[in-house]
Design an enzyme around this catalytic site. Structure first.
Site, mmCIF file in Angstrom:
data_model
loop_
_atom_site.group_PDB
_atom_site.id
_atom_site.type_symbol
_atom_site.label_atom_id
_atom_site.label_comp_id
_atom_site.label_asym_id
_atom_site.label_seq_id
_atom_site.Cartn_x
_atom_site.Cartn_y
_atom_site.Cartn_z
ATOM 1 N N ASP A 45 0.841 -1.205 0.000
ATOM 2 C CA ASP A 45 0.000 0.000 0.000
ATOM 3 C C ASP A 45 0.872 1.249 0.000
ATOM 4 O O ASP A 45 1.591 1.518 0.958
ATOM 5 C CB ASP A 45 -0.887 0.005 1.256
ATOM 6 N N TYR A 50 2.986 9.912 -0.698
ATOM 7 C CA TYR A 50 4.066 9.346 0.131
ATOM 8 C C TYR A 50 5.443 9.594 -0.509
ATOM 9 O O TYR A 50 6.463 9.466 0.162
ATOM 10 C CB TYR A 50 3.899 7.832 0.361
ATOM 11 N N LYS A 75 -2.809 5.697 -4.367
ATOM 12 C CA LYS A 75 -3.940 6.592 -4.082
ATOM 13 C C LYS A 75 -3.765 7.943 -4.776
ATOM 14 O O LYS A 75 -2.641 8.453 -4.883
ATOM 15 C CB LYS A 75 -4.057 6.844 -2.563
ATOM 16 N N HIS A 108 -7.795 9.299 -2.080
ATOM 17 C CA HIS A 108 -7.129 9.284 -0.774
ATOM 18 C C HIS A 108 -7.975 9.913 0.341
ATOM 19 O O HIS A 108 -8.033 9.398 1.453
ATOM 20 C CB HIS A 108 -5.785 10.009 -0.903
ATOM 21 N N LEU A 190 -2.188 -0.536 13.896
ATOM 22 C CA LEU A 190 -1.560 -0.660 15.225
ATOM 23 C C LEU A 190 -1.635 0.672 15.974
ATOM 24 O O LEU A 190 -0.946 0.851 16.982
ATOM 25 C CB LEU A 190 -0.091 -1.088 15.077
ATOM 26 N N ILE A 228 -2.909 -3.245 6.851
ATOM 27 C CA ILE A 228 -1.658 -2.926 6.144
ATOM 28 C C ILE A 228 -0.647 -2.320 7.114
ATOM 29 O O ILE A 228 -0.255 -1.164 6.987
ATOM 30 C CB ILE A 228 -1.927 -1.960 4.960
ATOM 31 N N LYS A 230 2.700 -1.158 9.002
ATOM 32 C CA LYS A 230 3.992 -0.681 8.487
ATOM 33 C C LYS A 230 5.100 -0.964 9.490
ATOM 34 O O LYS A 230 4.885 -0.841 10.700
ATOM 35 C CB LYS A 230 3.918 0.826 8.261
ATOM 36 N N SER A 231 6.247 -1.324 8.985
ATOM 37 C CA SER A 231 7.473 -1.335 9.783
ATOM 38 C C SER A 231 8.637 -1.294 8.808
ATOM 39 O O SER A 231 8.500 -1.744 7.675
ATOM 40 C CB SER A 231 7.557 -2.599 10.650
ATOM 41 N N VAL A 232 9.751 -0.742 9.241
ATOM 42 C CA VAL A 232 10.954 -0.823 8.393
ATOM 43 C C VAL A 232 11.966 -1.778 9.031
ATOM 44 O O VAL A 232 13.070 -1.930 8.538
ATOM 45 C CB VAL A 232 11.602 0.572 8.176
ATOM 46 N N ARG A 236 10.252 -7.133 12.674
ATOM 47 C CA ARG A 236 8.842 -6.764 12.891
ATOM 48 C C ARG A 236 7.999 -7.017 11.645
ATOM 49 O O ARG A 236 6.819 -7.369 11.743
ATOM 50 C CB ARG A 236 8.752 -5.291 13.278
ATOM 51 N N ASN A 240 4.758 -9.367 12.032
ATOM 52 C CA ASN A 240 3.388 -8.947 11.763
ATOM 53 C C ASN A 240 2.655 -9.955 10.876
ATOM 54 O O ASN A 240 1.448 -10.166 11.020
ATOM 55 C CB ASN A 240 3.377 -7.541 11.154
HETATM 56 P P1 NAD Z 1 0.729 1.375 11.880
HETATM 57 O O1 NAD Z 1 -0.465 1.288 12.773
HETATM 58 O O2 NAD Z 1 0.965 0.326 10.862
HETATM 59 O O3 NAD Z 1 1.985 1.490 12.857
HETATM 60 C C1 NAD Z 1 3.287 1.545 12.355
HETATM 61 C C2 NAD Z 1 4.262 1.731 13.505
HETATM 62 O O4 NAD Z 1 4.030 0.721 14.492
HETATM 63 C C3 NAD Z 1 5.695 1.523 13.039
HETATM 64 O O5 NAD Z 1 6.239 2.732 12.579
HETATM 65 C C4 NAD Z 1 6.369 1.002 14.285
HETATM 66 O O6 NAD Z 1 6.745 2.096 15.082
HETATM 67 C C5 NAD Z 1 5.277 0.240 14.962
HETATM 68 N N1 NAD Z 1 5.312 -1.226 14.700
HETATM 69 C C6 NAD Z 1 4.959 -1.884 13.553
HETATM 70 N N2 NAD Z 1 5.091 -3.222 13.735
HETATM 71 C C7 NAD Z 1 5.543 -3.393 15.002
HETATM 72 C C8 NAD Z 1 5.855 -4.534 15.773
HETATM 73 N N3 NAD Z 1 5.710 -5.762 15.282
HETATM 74 N N4 NAD Z 1 6.291 -4.342 17.049
HETATM 75 C C9 NAD Z 1 6.417 -3.101 17.568
HETATM 76 N N5 NAD Z 1 6.127 -1.976 16.895
HETATM 77 C C10 NAD Z 1 5.684 -2.123 15.613
HETATM 78 O O7 NAD Z 1 0.730 2.848 11.271
HETATM 79 P P2 NAD Z 1 0.784 3.531 9.827
HETATM 80 O O8 NAD Z 1 2.068 3.345 9.169
HETATM 81 O O9 NAD Z 1 0.291 4.918 10.052
HETATM 82 O O10 NAD Z 1 -0.351 2.783 8.984
HETATM 83 C C11 NAD Z 1 -0.103 1.643 8.192
HETATM 84 C C12 NAD Z 1 -0.289 1.965 6.738
HETATM 85 O O11 NAD Z 1 -1.590 2.485 6.497
HETATM 86 C C13 NAD Z 1 0.623 3.081 6.218
HETATM 87 O O12 NAD Z 1 1.947 2.665 6.043
HETATM 88 C C14 NAD Z 1 -0.088 3.466 4.949
HETATM 89 O O13 NAD Z 1 0.199 2.530 3.930
HETATM 90 C C15 NAD Z 1 -1.542 3.372 5.390
HETATM 91 N N6 NAD Z 1 -2.081 4.699 5.790
HETATM 92 C C16 NAD Z 1 -3.076 5.231 5.041
HETATM 93 C C17 NAD Z 1 -3.596 6.464 5.358
HETATM 94 C C18 NAD Z 1 -4.718 7.021 4.545
HETATM 95 O O14 NAD Z 1 -5.067 8.199 4.716
HETATM 96 N N7 NAD Z 1 -5.310 6.260 3.660
HETATM 97 C C19 NAD Z 1 -3.093 7.202 6.448
HETATM 98 C C20 NAD Z 1 -2.079 6.636 7.213
HETATM 99 C C21 NAD Z 1 -1.590 5.379 6.879
#
Ligand code: NAD
Length: 274
Positions: A45, A50, A75, A108, A190, A228, A230-232, A236, A240
């Site tokens: 995603d 982005y 998006k 979006h 998360l 969906i 996210k982590s880099v 993790r 997930n």
């Molecule tokens: P998320 O809820 O996926 O949280 C990501 C954060 O959680 C990471 O940066 C990390 O700090 C932590 N994390 C992830 N896995 C972990 C693990 N196993 N253990 C501990 N910590 C962990 O937040 P996000 O990135 O805001 O949302 C996910 C995705 O949703 C985004 O990457 C994007 O693709 C999408 N998104 C869409 C919109 C929209 O307006 N449509 C807005 C925000 C995000």
């Protein structure tokens, strides 16, 4: 690892667990998506805003995976919300991604100060007919925005991607999605990490011998939502994916249901106009 799929209202199948790259710079997205694809994710995603579609595209190209085995979402940003803005917006994204089509293209944000999302929806239908997007959907749409799209009498969005995590359960929007046959996709599943420190979540994780992230993702998955996270961090990213193997009992699902505090991490779709 077998990732379950969700059947969308246009009969396309979407992996229920995918990988998000919000706030990851282009190079980082390249690395993280490569790790995610290697770990077994098949759904990615991203979004024009982005700034990392090129990085995502490079990782996809280098993966050697068949295009048919991947599900790529991007998006349209609010600056493309018009009758004539959709196709150029998607074409610019496809160019960066290095793809001929995406699997899902989303508006979006509704940016409701104007009615531009209604005009843009008609163009979304055209790009689907032209084969540039296999499925079309929306993001951050509230029940009223959905109703107005459905009232146009054309294609019903396949997906509504909305902020959704234990502290913001968005029940009215999910109910509207269900009524219209629109799949619910959780962004920030998360709570951007905040949900993982909740004592109720950590207690359940300990009881099952799994991690807090796996508990929260398993809670989403049990309710049929697409997620969906996210982590880099490679560990993790793999962790997930393991949520698909966690089977929470009803009493634990109830505990998570009880954590709704109406707490947003992102903007309010009612008033956000980009
Ligand atoms: P998320 O809820 O996926 O949280 C990501 C954060 O959680 C990471 O940066 C990390 O700090 C932590 N994390 C992830 N896995 C972990 C693990 N196993 N253990 C501990 N910590 C962990 O937040 P996000 O990135 O805001 O949302 C996910 C995705 O949703 C985004 O990457 C994007 O693709 C999408 N998104 C869409 C919109 C929209 O307006 N449509 C807005 C925000 C995000």
């Amino acid at each position: 690892m077998l990732i379950p799929t969700v059947a969308l209202n246009d009969d396309n199948l979407m992996p229920q667990l995918g990988f998000g790259v919000f706030q990851v710079p282009d190079d980082g997205a390249h690395r993280a998506v490569a790790v995610a694809l290697e770990a077994g994710y098949r759904s990615i995603d991203t979004a024009a805003i982005y700034g990392n579609e090129a990085g995502v595209g490079r990782a996809v190209a280098e993966s050697g995976l068949r295009r048919d085995d991947l599900f790529i979402t991007t998006k349209l940003w609010v600056d493309g919300l018009s009758r004539d803005g959709v196709r150029p917006g998607l074409e610019a994204s496809l160019e960066k991604l290095g793809l001929e089509s995406v699997d899902l293209y989303l508006i979006h944000w509704p940016a409701p100060a104007s009615d531009n999302y209604l005009r843009a929806w008609e163009s979304m239908e055209e790009i689907r007919e032209a084969g540039l997007a296999r499925s079309i959907g929306v993001s951050n749409f509230l029940p009223d925005h959905l109703r107005r799209i459905v009232d146009l009498g054309g294609t019903v969005p396949a997906v509504n991607q909305v902020e959704l995590h234990p502290a913001l359960q968005n029940r009215e929007t999910i109910a509207a999605n269900d009524d219209y046959g629109i799949a619910t996709e959780a962004w920030s599943p998360l709570g951007q990490g905040a949900a993982l420190a909740d004592p109720a979540v950590t207690e359940i994780a300990e009881a099952y011998g799994v991690t807090p992230a796996q508990v929260v993702l398993a809670w989403h998955l049990r309710q049929g939502r697409i997620v969906i996270p996210k982590s880099v961090t490679p560990a993790r990213i793999a962790e997930n994916l393991g949520a698909t193997a966690v089977d929470l009992q009803d009493r634990d699902l109830d505990v998570l249901d009880g954590l709704d505090r109406g707490m947003r991490t992102g903007p309010d779709p009612k008033s956000f106009n980009g």
